[in-house]
Design a protein around this motif. Sequence first.
Motif, PDB file in Angstrom:
ATOM      1  N   ASN A 311       0.912  -1.081  -0.022  1.00 54.73           N
ATOM      2  CA  ASN A 311       0.170  -0.128  -0.017  1.00 54.73           C
ATOM      3  C   ASN A 311       1.004   0.980   0.106  1.00 54.73           C
ATOM      4  O   ASN A 311       1.440   1.552   0.979  1.00 54.73           O
ATOM      5  CB  ASN A 311      -1.077  -0.062   1.177  1.00 54.73           C
ATOM      6  CG  ASN A 311      -1.958   1.122   1.230  1.00 54.73           C
ATOM      7  OD1 ASN A 311      -1.786   2.153   0.592  1.00 54.73           O
ATOM      8  ND2 ASN A 311      -3.220   0.870   1.704  1.00 54.73           N
ATOM      9  N   PRO A 312       1.015   2.172  -0.902  1.00 54.88           N
ATOM     10  CA  PRO A 312       1.901   3.153  -1.074  1.00 54.88           C
ATOM     11  C   PRO A 312       1.654   4.100  -0.028  1.00 54.88           C
ATOM     12  O   PRO A 312       2.737   4.733   0.302  1.00 54.88           O
ATOM     13  CB  PRO A 312       1.815   3.748  -2.790  1.00 54.88           C
ATOM     14  CG  PRO A 312       1.081   2.347  -3.524  1.00 54.88           C
ATOM     15  CD  PRO A 312       0.396   1.562  -2.430  1.00 54.88           C
ATOM     16  N   LEU A 313      -0.057   4.392   0.234  1.00 56.21           N
ATOM     17  CA  LEU A 313      -0.201   5.418   0.999  1.00 56.21           C
ATOM     18  C   LEU A 313       0.240   5.180   2.416  1.00 56.21           C
ATOM     19  O   LEU A 313       0.651   5.943   3.107  1.00 56.21           O
ATOM     20  CB  LEU A 313      -1.575   5.784   0.938  1.00 56.21           C
ATOM     21  CG  LEU A 313      -1.996   6.963   1.551  1.00 56.21           C
ATOM     22  CD1 LEU A 313      -1.545   8.191   1.253  1.00 56.21           C
ATOM     23  CD2 LEU A 313      -3.716   7.092   1.410  1.00 56.21           C
ATOM     24  N   LEU A 314       0.063   3.814   2.826  1.00 59.76           N
ATOM     25  CA  LEU A 314       0.689   3.315   4.023  1.00 59.76           C
ATOM     26  C   LEU A 314       2.158   3.481   4.393  1.00 59.76           C
ATOM     27  O   LEU A 314       2.553   4.092   5.488  1.00 59.76           O
ATOM     28  CB  LEU A 314       0.066   1.958   4.393  1.00 59.76           C
ATOM     29  CG  LEU A 314       0.479   1.207   5.636  1.00 59.76           C
ATOM     30  CD1 LEU A 314       0.154   1.892   6.908  1.00 59.76           C
ATOM     31  CD2 LEU A 314       0.210  -0.290   5.520  1.00 59.76           C
ATOM     32  N   PHE A 315       2.923   3.064   3.155  1.00 56.91           N
ATOM     33  CA  PHE A 315       4.261   3.359   3.176  1.00 56.91           C
ATOM     34  C   PHE A 315       4.515   4.623   3.586  1.00 56.91           C
ATOM     35  O   PHE A 315       5.326   5.201   4.181  1.00 56.91           O
ATOM     36  CB  PHE A 315       4.887   2.757   1.903  1.00 56.91           C
ATOM     37  CG  PHE A 315       6.297   2.945   1.692  1.00 56.91           C
ATOM     38  CD1 PHE A 315       7.337   2.174   2.586  1.00 56.91           C
ATOM     39  CD2 PHE A 315       6.903   3.913   0.885  1.00 56.91           C
ATOM     40  CE1 PHE A 315       8.702   2.341   2.288  1.00 56.91           C
ATOM     41  CE2 PHE A 315       8.212   4.304   0.783  1.00 56.91           C
ATOM     42  CZ  PHE A 315       9.078   3.373   1.538  1.00 56.91           C
ATOM     43  N   LEU A 316       3.983   5.553   2.540  1.00 56.19           N
ATOM     44  CA  LEU A 316       4.361   7.086   2.812  1.00 56.19           C
ATOM     45  C   LEU A 316       3.995   7.558   4.055  1.00 56.19           C
ATOM     46  O   LEU A 316       4.903   8.548   4.573  1.00 56.19           O
ATOM     47  CB  LEU A 316       3.400   7.962   1.805  1.00 56.19           C
ATOM     48  CG  LEU A 316       3.909   7.939   0.223  1.00 56.19           C
ATOM     49  CD1 LEU A 316       3.223   8.566  -0.670  1.00 56.19           C
ATOM     50  CD2 LEU A 316       5.439   8.266   0.048  1.00 56.19           C
TER      51      LEU A 316
END
Length: 427
Positions: A311-316
């Motif tokens: 999940n890119p948003l979670l990573f950010l």
Amino acid sequence: MNTIFLGVFITALVAIAMPLGFAIILAGLMVIWIDGGINPVIVAQRVYAGMNSFSLLAIPFFLLAGSLMSASGMTRRLIDFANALVGRHPGGLAMSNITASTFFGGISGSAVADTSMLGRIFIPEMKRLGYSGSFSAAVTAASSVVAPIIPPSIAFIVYGVITEQSITRLFIAGIGPGILYTLAALILTAILARRRNFPVHQVSSFREMLRAGFSAAPALMMPVLILIGIFGGIFTITEASAVAALYALFVGTVVYRELTVAGILAAMRETAETTAAIMIIVGAAQLFAWILAYAQIPRMAVDAISTIGANPLLFLLLVNLLLLIVGTFMEANAAMVMLVPILHPAAMALGIDETQFGVIVVVNLCLGLITPPIGLCLNVACKIGNVPLEKSLPDVIPFLGVGVLLLVALSLFPSLTLIIPSLFYGS
């Protein structure tokens, strides 16, 4: 195991006040010696390779341009113009502080240089007009954060070299977030001014505003010259930095006629000292990245992230939290050296745009410049204002909140970062 030892050894050396660049080099040499399978000559090769970059020449030239500008009276004229623009409002001097920081940051690219130069001018004057010393220091430090975000930016140069990314694209991407931060800081200051009854600094007529703008025009033309030259393909980032230094020298000696030989020598000495400190860190970064790659740390980081979901948003979100914490006790360039070689490959594996990620990293670490206990810019401003660091915290927290909101917006809406680069590159 060797990588764990590397981190522990670096931490121990930094804890005894050894400069980070030398700590990384010495720790890397120890790790290679313990491993026994690598020729120690690789240490010198990697450090030299890290500094052997044409793009890095932009750092001393931009620093020199900022120093020459300060010594030639250009800074004073920028401040006068900022006062003429926004001094008529309640809290006008604080708003002039923010506006002048944006002007100055568009030339020096260094938040610390911004705080040191403008703080000596604004903080005593704000205190004289009735502002508290804590707020004067807080707004000076907070406004300086924009310097490494808008072009030219030393932080983006270092980041681009570490990740082998287009520095020009990073420069362009920083324009939008830098303007947003400045506008948000101005709005926040206007709100605080009405609540705390801050004074009006000066009411300038339209003619006085034009006169101040005309006097500051040669200084204001420097960032315009840099941006037009870079974005128009006339010269590279490095060539633009050399042109900026020559322009500052010309304006200081021929136009304003305030730049003396002693001022030039002092600017060159200051530039040499700052450049040396940055270059040692950048060279050590190449060694650190090589050791991480040898130990396959980036690959393991990508694998670890994949286990918690792609999940890119979670990573950010996790990256923002990590960098905000790291930024409280580590200088921005040093933090990039330690973390970017690990975080950048993981972000690329998740499909995050590399330009967006670069801007998020730099903005994060810039906020660390006003976050205790290190908070380099905040410490400098408090020292200038003779204010205990802890007393400035209530006044700097609202500006930190503005920065965090900007980070959330940059993470949720990539277009805030990418819309201007897309106009130049088409994607």
